[in-house]
Design a protein around this motif. Structure first.
Motif, PDB file in Angstrom:
ATOM      1  N   ASP A   1       0.837  -1.206   0.000  1.00 28.04           N
ATOM      2  CA  ASP A   1       0.000   0.000   0.000  1.00 28.04           C
ATOM      3  C   ASP A   1       0.871   1.255   0.000  1.00 28.04           C
ATOM      4  O   ASP A   1       0.583   2.228  -0.707  1.00 28.04           O
ATOM      5  CB  ASP A   1      -0.930   0.018   1.218  1.00 28.04           C
ATOM      6  CG  ASP A   1      -2.035  -1.028   1.123  1.00 28.04           C
ATOM      7  OD1 ASP A   1      -2.279  -1.560   0.016  1.00 28.04           O
ATOM      8  OD2 ASP A   1      -2.662  -1.308   2.166  1.00 28.04           O
ATOM      9  N   GLN A   2       1.947   1.237   0.794  1.00 27.26           N
ATOM     10  CA  GLN A   2       2.865   2.381   0.834  1.00 27.26           C
ATOM     11  C   GLN A   2       3.517   2.599  -0.530  1.00 27.26           C
ATOM     12  O   GLN A   2       3.661   3.737  -0.985  1.00 27.26           O
ATOM     13  CB  GLN A   2       3.949   2.165   1.891  1.00 27.26           C
ATOM     14  CG  GLN A   2       3.467   2.303   3.299  1.00 27.26           C
ATOM     15  CD  GLN A   2       4.586   2.019   4.299  1.00 27.26           C
ATOM     16  OE1 GLN A   2       5.520   1.272   3.999  1.00 27.26           O
ATOM     17  NE2 GLN A   2       4.493   2.619   5.469  1.00 27.26           N
ATOM     18  N   ILE A   3       3.917   1.504  -1.165  1.00 29.77           N
ATOM     19  CA  ILE A   3       4.536   1.605  -2.491  1.00 29.77           C
ATOM     20  C   ILE A   3       3.551   2.227  -3.473  1.00 29.77           C
ATOM     21  O   ILE A   3       3.913   3.129  -4.239  1.00 29.77           O
ATOM     22  CB  ILE A   3       5.028   0.222  -2.983  1.00 29.77           C
ATOM     23  CG1 ILE A   3       6.235  -0.225  -2.155  1.00 29.77           C
ATOM     24  CG2 ILE A   3       5.374   0.264  -4.472  1.00 29.77           C
ATOM     25  CD1 ILE A   3       6.644  -1.663  -2.396  1.00 29.77           C
ATOM     26  N   GLN A   4       2.307   1.760  -3.439  1.00 26.25           N
ATOM     27  CA  GLN A   4       1.296   2.303  -4.356  1.00 26.25           C
ATOM     28  C   GLN A   4       1.093   3.800  -4.121  1.00 26.25           C
ATOM     29  O   GLN A   4       1.004   4.578  -5.075  1.00 26.25           O
ATOM     30  CB  GLN A   4      -0.036   1.552  -4.184  1.00 26.25           C
ATOM     31  CG  GLN A   4      -1.091   1.975  -5.172  1.00 26.25           C
ATOM     32  CD  GLN A   4      -0.679   1.734  -6.619  1.00 26.25           C
ATOM     33  OE1 GLN A   4      -0.031   0.756  -6.947  1.00 26.25           O
ATOM     34  NE2 GLN A   4      -1.047   2.657  -7.492  1.00 26.25           N
ATOM     35  N   GLU A   5       1.046   4.207  -2.851  1.00 23.89           N
ATOM     36  CA  GLU A   5       0.889   5.633  -2.529  1.00 23.89           C
ATOM     37  C   GLU A   5       2.082   6.446  -3.048  1.00 23.89           C
ATOM     38  O   GLU A   5       1.901   7.537  -3.602  1.00 23.89           O
ATOM     39  CB  GLU A   5       0.750   5.820  -1.023  1.00 23.89           C
ATOM     40  CG  GLU A   5      -0.569   5.339  -0.459  1.00 23.89           C
ATOM     41  CD  GLU A   5      -0.608   5.392   1.061  1.00 23.89           C
ATOM     42  OE1 GLU A   5       0.245   6.070   1.678  1.00 23.89           O
ATOM     43  OE2 GLU A   5      -1.492   4.743   1.634  1.00 23.89           O
ATOM     44  N   GLU A   6       3.298   5.911  -2.862  1.00 24.58           N
ATOM     45  CA  GLU A   6       4.494   6.614  -3.334  1.00 24.58           C
ATOM     46  C   GLU A   6       4.530   6.709  -4.853  1.00 24.58           C
ATOM     47  O   GLU A   6       4.983   7.708  -5.409  1.00 24.58           O
ATOM     48  CB  GLU A   6       5.760   5.934  -2.808  1.00 24.58           C
ATOM     49  CG  GLU A   6       5.991   6.098  -1.322  1.00 24.58           C
ATOM     50  CD  GLU A   6       6.337   7.518  -0.910  1.00 24.58           C
ATOM     51  OE1 GLU A   6       6.891   8.282  -1.736  1.00 24.58           O
ATOM     52  OE2 GLU A   6       6.047   7.867   0.246  1.00 24.58           O
ATOM     53  N   VAL A   7       4.065   5.672  -5.539  1.00 22.50           N
ATOM     54  CA  VAL A   7       4.019   5.693  -7.001  1.00 22.50           C
ATOM     55  C   VAL A   7       3.064   6.795  -7.469  1.00 22.50           C
ATOM     56  O   VAL A   7       3.393   7.577  -8.373  1.00 22.50           O
ATOM     57  CB  VAL A   7       3.598   4.314  -7.572  1.00 22.50           C
ATOM     58  CG1 VAL A   7       3.203   4.410  -9.041  1.00 22.50           C
ATOM     59  CG2 VAL A   7       4.716   3.305  -7.389  1.00 22.50           C
ATOM     60  N   GLU A   8       1.896   6.853  -6.830  1.00 22.46           N
ATOM     61  CA  GLU A   8       0.926   7.888  -7.207  1.00 22.46           C
ATOM     62  C   GLU A   8       1.496   9.277  -6.935  1.00 22.46           C
ATOM     63  O   GLU A   8       1.330  10.196  -7.748  1.00 22.46           O
ATOM     64  CB  GLU A   8      -0.382   7.673  -6.443  1.00 22.46           C
ATOM     65  CG  GLU A   8      -1.139   6.434  -6.891  1.00 22.46           C
ATOM     66  CD  GLU A   8      -2.312   6.086  -5.993  1.00 22.46           C
ATOM     67  OE1 GLU A   8      -2.681   6.900  -5.122  1.00 22.46           O
ATOM     68  OE2 GLU A   8      -2.858   4.983  -6.159  1.00 22.46           O
ATOM     69  N   GLN A   9       2.169   9.421  -5.793  1.00 21.61           N
ATOM     70  CA  GLN A   9       2.768  10.711  -5.457  1.00 21.61           C
ATOM     71  C   GLN A   9       3.879  11.062  -6.453  1.00 21.61           C
ATOM     72  O   GLN A   9       3.995  12.207  -6.889  1.00 21.61           O
ATOM     73  CB  GLN A   9       3.314  10.694  -4.039  1.00 21.61           C
ATOM     74  CG  GLN A   9       3.869  12.022  -3.594  1.00 21.61           C
ATOM     75  CD  GLN A   9       4.312  12.016  -2.152  1.00 21.61           C
ATOM     76  OE1 GLN A   9       4.123  11.060  -1.423  1.00 21.61           O
ATOM     77  NE2 GLN A   9       4.932  13.107  -1.729  1.00 21.61           N
ATOM     78  N   ALA A  10       4.702  10.084  -6.810  1.00 21.39           N
ATOM     79  CA  ALA A  10       5.787  10.334  -7.756  1.00 21.39           C
ATOM     80  C   ALA A  10       5.230  10.777  -9.107  1.00 21.39           C
ATOM     81  O   ALA A  10       5.754  11.704  -9.729  1.00 21.39           O
ATOM     82  CB  ALA A  10       6.647   9.084  -7.914  1.00 21.39           C
ATOM     83  N   ARG A  11       4.172  10.132  -9.550  1.00 18.21           N
ATOM     84  CA  ARG A  11       3.562  10.528 -10.831  1.00 18.21           C
ATOM     85  C   ARG A  11       3.043  11.958 -10.759  1.00 18.21           C
ATOM     86  O   ARG A  11       3.207  12.730 -11.706  1.00 18.21           O
ATOM     87  CB  ARG A  11       2.439   9.567 -11.189  1.00 18.21           C
ATOM     88  CG  ARG A  11       2.948   8.208 -11.634  1.00 18.21           C
ATOM     89  CD  ARG A  11       1.828   7.273 -11.991  1.00 18.21           C
ATOM     90  NE  ARG A  11       2.364   5.988 -12.436  1.00 18.21           N
ATOM     91  CZ  ARG A  11       1.735   4.841 -12.312  1.00 18.21           C
ATOM     92  NH1 ARG A  11       0.528   4.792 -11.774  1.00 18.21           N
ATOM     93  NH2 ARG A  11       2.284   3.728 -12.733  1.00 18.21           N
ATOM     94  N   ALA A  12       2.403  12.292  -9.635  1.00 15.84           N
ATOM     95  CA  ALA A  12       1.868  13.646  -9.475  1.00 15.84           C
ATOM     96  C   ALA A  12       2.988  14.686  -9.454  1.00 15.84           C
ATOM     97  O   ALA A  12       2.898  15.723 -10.115  1.00 15.84           O
ATOM     98  CB  ALA A  12       1.041  13.731  -8.193  1.00 15.84           C
ATOM     99  N   VAL A  13       4.063  14.385  -8.716  1.00 17.20           N
ATOM    100  CA  VAL A  13       5.196  15.307  -8.639  1.00 17.20           C
ATOM    101  C   VAL A  13       5.817  15.497 -10.011  1.00 17.20           C
ATOM    102  O   VAL A  13       6.144  16.617 -10.410  1.00 17.20           O
ATOM    103  CB  VAL A  13       6.248  14.799  -7.621  1.00 17.20           C
ATOM    104  CG1 VAL A  13       7.554  15.554  -7.746  1.00 17.20           C
ATOM    105  CG2 VAL A  13       5.712  14.902  -6.202  1.00 17.20           C
TER     106      VAL A  13
END
Length: 78
Positions: A11-23
């Motif tokens: 779940d943390q990885i998925q959140e970080e991936v979404e954040q990375a895409r947004a950034v």
């Protein structure tokens, strides 16, 4: 690693991936912020991999850790 821990880190990885895409969408794919965001994803993925590799010790291994001088725990070099 328990199933709950594995799910939490995924779940943390998925959140970080979404954040990375947004950034990266905001600051550009060649920006330092984008690179740092993807580094965070890679670090979590590496930790997940490391935790998967940690195998549980069987009862003999646990016993030998606690009693290294026991006859059952002796290792003979040939």
């Amino acid at each position: 690693m328990t199933d709950t821990q594995a799910k939490d880190i995924q779940d943390q990885i998925q959140e970080e991936v979404e954040q990375a895409r947004a950034v990266c969408d905001i600051s550009g794919s060649n920006s330092a912020e984008c690179a740092a965001a993807w580094d965070a994803v890679e670090e979590l993925q590496a930790e997940a991999s490391h935790q998967r590799q940690d195998k549980k010790k069987n009862s003999l291994e646990q016993y030998c850790d606690d009693n290294p001088d026991a006859a059952e725990c002796r290792v003979y070099d040939e």
